[in-house]
Design an enzyme around this catalytic site. Sequence first.
Site, PDB file in Angstrom:
ATOM      1  N   ASP A 125     -36.819 -15.827 -11.468  1.00  0.00           N
ATOM      2  CA  ASP A 125     -37.078 -16.861 -12.475  1.00  0.00           C
ATOM      3  C   ASP A 125     -36.257 -16.660 -13.727  1.00  0.00           C
ATOM      4  OD1 ASP A 125     -38.877 -18.138 -10.870  1.00  0.00           O
ATOM      5  OD2 ASP A 125     -40.557 -16.882 -11.536  1.00  0.00           O
ATOM      6  N   CYS A 133      31.046  -4.113   9.394  1.00  0.00           N
ATOM      7  CA  CYS A 133      31.402  -4.375   8.011  1.00  0.00           C
ATOM      8  C   CYS A 133      32.403  -3.341   7.497  1.00  0.00           C
ATOM      9  CB  CYS A 133      30.097  -4.427   7.206  1.00  0.00           C
ATOM     10  SG  CYS A 133      30.271  -4.973   5.552  1.00  0.00           S
ATOM     11  N   TYR A 134      32.019  -2.456   6.598  1.00  0.00           N
ATOM     12  CA  TYR A 134      32.952  -1.404   6.154  1.00  0.00           C
ATOM     13  C   TYR A 134      33.481  -0.633   7.363  1.00  0.00           C
ATOM     14  CZ  TYR A 134      34.853   2.583   3.578  1.00  0.00           C
ATOM     15  OH  TYR A 134      35.690   3.538   3.067  1.00  0.00           O
ATOM     16  N   LYS A 175       6.388   1.177   9.056  1.00  0.00           N
ATOM     17  CA  LYS A 175       4.933   1.250   9.190  1.00  0.00           C
ATOM     18  C   LYS A 175       4.450   1.149  10.651  1.00  0.00           C
ATOM     19  CE  LYS A 175       1.202   1.252   6.444  1.00  0.00           C
ATOM     20  NZ  LYS A 175       1.143   2.044   5.206  1.00  0.00           N
ATOM     21  N   HIS A 202      26.434  -8.237   9.989  1.00  0.00           N
ATOM     22  CA  HIS A 202      25.446  -7.174  10.207  1.00  0.00           C
ATOM     23  C   HIS A 202      24.504  -7.541  11.348  1.00  0.00           C
ATOM     24  CE1 HIS A 202      26.220  -4.519   6.777  1.00  0.00           C
ATOM     25  NE2 HIS A 202      26.649  -5.619   6.188  1.00  0.00           N
ATOM     26  N   SER A 209      -4.736  10.811   1.289  1.00  0.00           N
ATOM     27  CA  SER A 209      -5.500   9.788   0.598  1.00  0.00           C
ATOM     28  C   SER A 209      -6.494   9.107   1.529  1.00  0.00           C
ATOM     29  CB  SER A 209      -4.536   8.734   0.063  1.00  0.00           C
ATOM     30  OG  SER A 209      -3.925   8.062   1.164  1.00  0.00           O
ATOM     31  N   GLY A 210      -6.364   9.347   2.834  1.00  0.00           N
ATOM     32  CA  GLY A 210      -7.185   8.599   3.781  1.00  0.00           C
ATOM     33  C   GLY A 210      -6.426   7.419   4.348  1.00  0.00           C
ATOM     34  N   GLY A 211      -5.266   7.140   3.784  1.00  0.00           N
ATOM     35  CA  GLY A 211      -4.422   6.062   4.296  1.00  0.00           C
ATOM     36  C   GLY A 211      -3.659   6.502   5.545  1.00  0.00           C
ATOM     37  N   VAL A 212      -3.023   5.536   6.185  1.00  0.00           N
ATOM     38  CA  VAL A 212      -2.340   5.807   7.455  1.00  0.00           C
ATOM     39  C   VAL A 212      -1.230   6.844   7.295  1.00  0.00           C
ATOM     40  CG1 VAL A 212      -1.208   4.740   9.438  1.00  0.00           C
ATOM     41  CG2 VAL A 212      -2.613   3.349   7.922  1.00  0.00           C
ATOM     42  N   ASP A 213      -0.337   6.627   6.315  1.00  0.00           N
ATOM     43  CA  ASP A 213       0.852   7.465   6.210  1.00  0.00           C
ATOM     44  C   ASP A 213       0.516   8.930   5.981  1.00  0.00           C
ATOM     45  OD1 ASP A 213       1.797   4.913   6.264  1.00  0.00           O
ATOM     46  OD2 ASP A 213       2.448   4.890   4.163  1.00  0.00           O
ATOM     47  N   SER A 214      -0.350   9.186   4.995  1.00  0.00           N
ATOM     48  CA  SER A 214      -0.636  10.587   4.707  1.00  0.00           C
ATOM     49  C   SER A 214      -1.448  11.223   5.838  1.00  0.00           C
ATOM     50  CB  SER A 214      -1.328  10.756   3.353  1.00  0.00           C
ATOM     51  OG  SER A 214      -2.582  10.141   3.325  1.00  0.00           O
ATOM     52  N   THR A 215      -2.269  10.439   6.532  1.00  0.00           N
ATOM     53  CA  THR A 215      -3.047  11.001   7.642  1.00  0.00           C
ATOM     54  C   THR A 215      -2.127  11.369   8.804  1.00  0.00           C
ATOM     55  OG1 THR A 215      -4.903   9.608   7.009  1.00  0.00           O
ATOM     56  CG2 THR A 215      -5.004  10.590   9.200  1.00  0.00           C
ATOM     57  N   GLY A 253      29.039  -0.242   4.051  1.00  0.00           N
ATOM     58  CA  GLY A 253      28.969   0.585   2.855  1.00  0.00           C
ATOM     59  C   GLY A 253      29.448  -0.212   1.664  1.00  0.00           C
ATOM     60  N   GLU A 304      22.291  -5.668  12.577  1.00  0.00           N
ATOM     61  CA  GLU A 304      21.047  -4.898  12.490  1.00  0.00           C
ATOM     62  C   GLU A 304      19.958  -5.569  11.658  1.00  0.00           C
ATOM     63  OE1 GLU A 304      23.898  -4.363  11.042  1.00  0.00           O
ATOM     64  OE2 GLU A 304      23.823  -3.090   9.265  1.00  0.00           O
ATOM     65  N   GLU A 319      -2.555  -7.059  -5.823  1.00  0.00           N
ATOM     66  CA  GLU A 319      -3.641  -6.504  -6.637  1.00  0.00           C
ATOM     67  C   GLU A 319      -3.833  -7.360  -7.889  1.00  0.00           C
ATOM     68  OE1 GLU A 319      -5.436  -4.097  -5.605  1.00  0.00           O
ATOM     69  OE2 GLU A 319      -4.200  -3.268  -3.992  1.00  0.00           O
TER      70      GLU A 319
HETATM   71  P1  XMP Z   1       1.171  -5.764  -5.630  1.00  0.00           P
HETATM   72  O1  XMP Z   1      -0.111  -5.827  -6.354  1.00  0.00           O
HETATM   73  O2  XMP Z   1       2.284  -5.195  -6.444  1.00  0.00           O
HETATM   74  O3  XMP Z   1       0.952  -4.735  -4.438  1.00  0.00           O
HETATM   75  O4  XMP Z   1       1.534  -7.084  -4.991  1.00  0.00           O
HETATM   76  C1  XMP Z   1       1.787  -4.570  -3.311  1.00  0.00           C
HETATM   77  C2  XMP Z   1       1.189  -3.496  -2.433  1.00  0.00           C
HETATM   78  O5  XMP Z   1       1.277  -2.223  -3.065  1.00  0.00           O
HETATM   79  C3  XMP Z   1      -0.013  -1.641  -3.221  1.00  0.00           C
HETATM   80  N1  XMP Z   1       0.001  -0.944  -4.508  1.00  0.00           N
HETATM   81  C4  XMP Z   1       0.061   0.398  -4.646  1.00  0.00           C
HETATM   82  N2  XMP Z   1       0.045   1.367  -3.734  1.00  0.00           N
HETATM   83  N3  XMP Z   1       0.146   2.991  -5.434  1.00  0.00           N
HETATM   84  C5  XMP Z   1       0.073   2.662  -4.123  1.00  0.00           C
HETATM   85  O6  XMP Z   1       0.035   3.565  -3.293  1.00  0.00           O
HETATM   86  C6  XMP Z   1       0.184   2.072  -6.427  1.00  0.00           C
HETATM   87  O7  XMP Z   1       0.267   2.400  -7.592  1.00  0.00           O
HETATM   88  C7  XMP Z   1       0.121   0.705  -5.999  1.00  0.00           C
HETATM   89  N4  XMP Z   1       0.105  -0.481  -6.674  1.00  0.00           N
HETATM   90  C8  XMP Z   1       0.031  -1.481  -5.741  1.00  0.00           C
HETATM   91  C9  XMP Z   1      -0.973  -2.811  -3.138  1.00  0.00           C
HETATM   92  O8  XMP Z   1      -2.257  -2.393  -2.712  1.00  0.00           O
HETATM   93  C10 XMP Z   1      -0.284  -3.703  -2.140  1.00  0.00           C
HETATM   94  O9  XMP Z   1      -0.533  -3.268  -0.814  1.00  0.00           O
END
Ligand code: XMP
Length: 526
Positions: free
Chosen positions: A463, A77-78, A382, A172, A227-233, A50, A174, A524
């Site tokens: 052409d 640690c603490y 993840k 640490h 969103s279709g991403g892993v976490d929200s699914t 801590g 861990e 990005e």
């Molecule tokens: P950068 O571009 O910062 O991205 O190196 C690191 C990771 O984060 C994702 N990313 C986002 N994900 N909302 C999100 O859910 C955002 O506004 C956003 N901006 C960047 C990016 O795709 C990469 O995996």
Amino acid sequence: TILVLDFGSQYTHLITRRLRELNVYSEMLPCTQKLADLSWKPKGIILSGGPYSVYAPDAPHVDPEVFKLDVPILGICYGLQEIAWHHGKDVLAGEQREYGHAALNIHPHGDNKQAHVSRLFEGLPNDMDVWMSHGDKLSRMPDGFATIATSTHSPYAGIAHEEKEYYGIQFHPEVTHTPKGGVVIKNFAVNICKAQQNWTMEAFKDKEIMRIRKLVGEKGQVIGAVSGGVDSTVAAKLMHEAIGDRFHAVMVDNGVLRKDEAKQVKKTLTEGLGVNLTVVDASKRFLSLLKGVSDPEKKRKIIGNTFIEIFEEEAKKIAKEAENTPKAGKVEYFLQGTLYPDVIESISFKGPSVTIKTHHNVGGLPEKMNLKLIEPLRELFKDEVRKMGVDLGIPAHLVGRHPFPGPGLAIRIIGDVTPEKIRIVQEADLIFIEEIRKAGLYDEISQAFAALMAGRSVGVVGDNRLHGYIIALRAVVTTDFMTADAYEFDSAFRKRVAGRIGNEVQGVVRVLYEETSKPPSTIEFE
Ligand code: XMP
């Protein structure tokens, strides 16, 4: 069960993660937890690190009952200072900062008659690399304790009262910077506490489902964005398992998604997973607001704010309809698929509430709508979420999906966003990902995508000379997305993909590969 008492270190969650890796069940509670309020008796207790000094008048301390339970205790640690503090307040000599790598020595030590190789360090080499991050220092051994480890700067890097089975370590175990730290935790939890190793992700999932049912009640309803991403699914499927159609998922099509993404998410979640999902096609509204805007921060703001507006409108509609169904009650909760790395603050011992970082995609929404948060994945990393996804029956290709940013293709198009540019990135991206999958490289790569560069360049089509677009392809390998390296494709692959994009995506005249690492680059393009 191992009870982990949290003093607010940023590493506390890693302790629970290490225990999960050993299939040992643990519960993390604030350090001030009253033991009388627990309905179970732990097999052992870990006191975390801590940011405080045990000297400070407002320093947090554990319930003294902890030391009357007659179970093994490990202080990190603490936590070490806390054990010492409870065994004589004069044992501390003041602050001494030590931070970073250190060499630990676990052999018996000359100046202390009771020194010995502790059970805590069984199976470890005499010298090992550890990660130190601590303030206070011991001036003498508390009564009954012996030195079990030293480091260059700490004569009391490890202490033990073997009879009581109390152990304290300054380093640490861990964190990954202590490569053999897992052995220390295993020695404590499995050998000393005799905790059972029968915990699984499946069990975590079942427990979380029970927790959600209890929290939401028999009639309560929950909304959440997907969103279709892993976490929200995974979060949505878990919620569906817990409360069925009393969970309402909403997906907002902002017009800057991958090609056919909204349709596919609808299909997977509704048909495949049975989740109650509404897709709102707001692409026109987003694109008209984005028209002529080139500044990346402005694009992000427009998308973020519009998302919240639309979600709020939709959620109100859903709540109104949902509350009219006689079998269900009020929409009171908001589901968020936040993972541990998104949570910056650990459980605060100062109050009963948990401090939460609002996710950048839905920031501020729950407060604005007066909804309470449910974050079933907030303790997980993840890879653990992916494992849970598999256990929930989510198809492997979805569970292993690369991340996609909330602001979507808008941050992969440099400059202003137009329908033509969106079409071009979508088509190029589809080809790139298709070829990556065909070559069997998808799982080796952490994230791959196409982006559209600013400006135009000249090419020849048939052409005619064409003033066309430039596509850049980026593929990175990373574990935490904080740093990243470019993935190295072979030249045949690169030529094939560049050739296909040049030929098949109308308007593209050049394809570049972007291979800068992060830092100095980002993943990005913005
Ligand atoms: P950068 O571009 O910062 O991205 O190196 C690191 C990771 O984060 C994702 N990313 C986002 N994900 N909302 C999100 O859910 C955002 O506004 C956003 N901006 C960047 C990016 O795709 C990469 O995996």
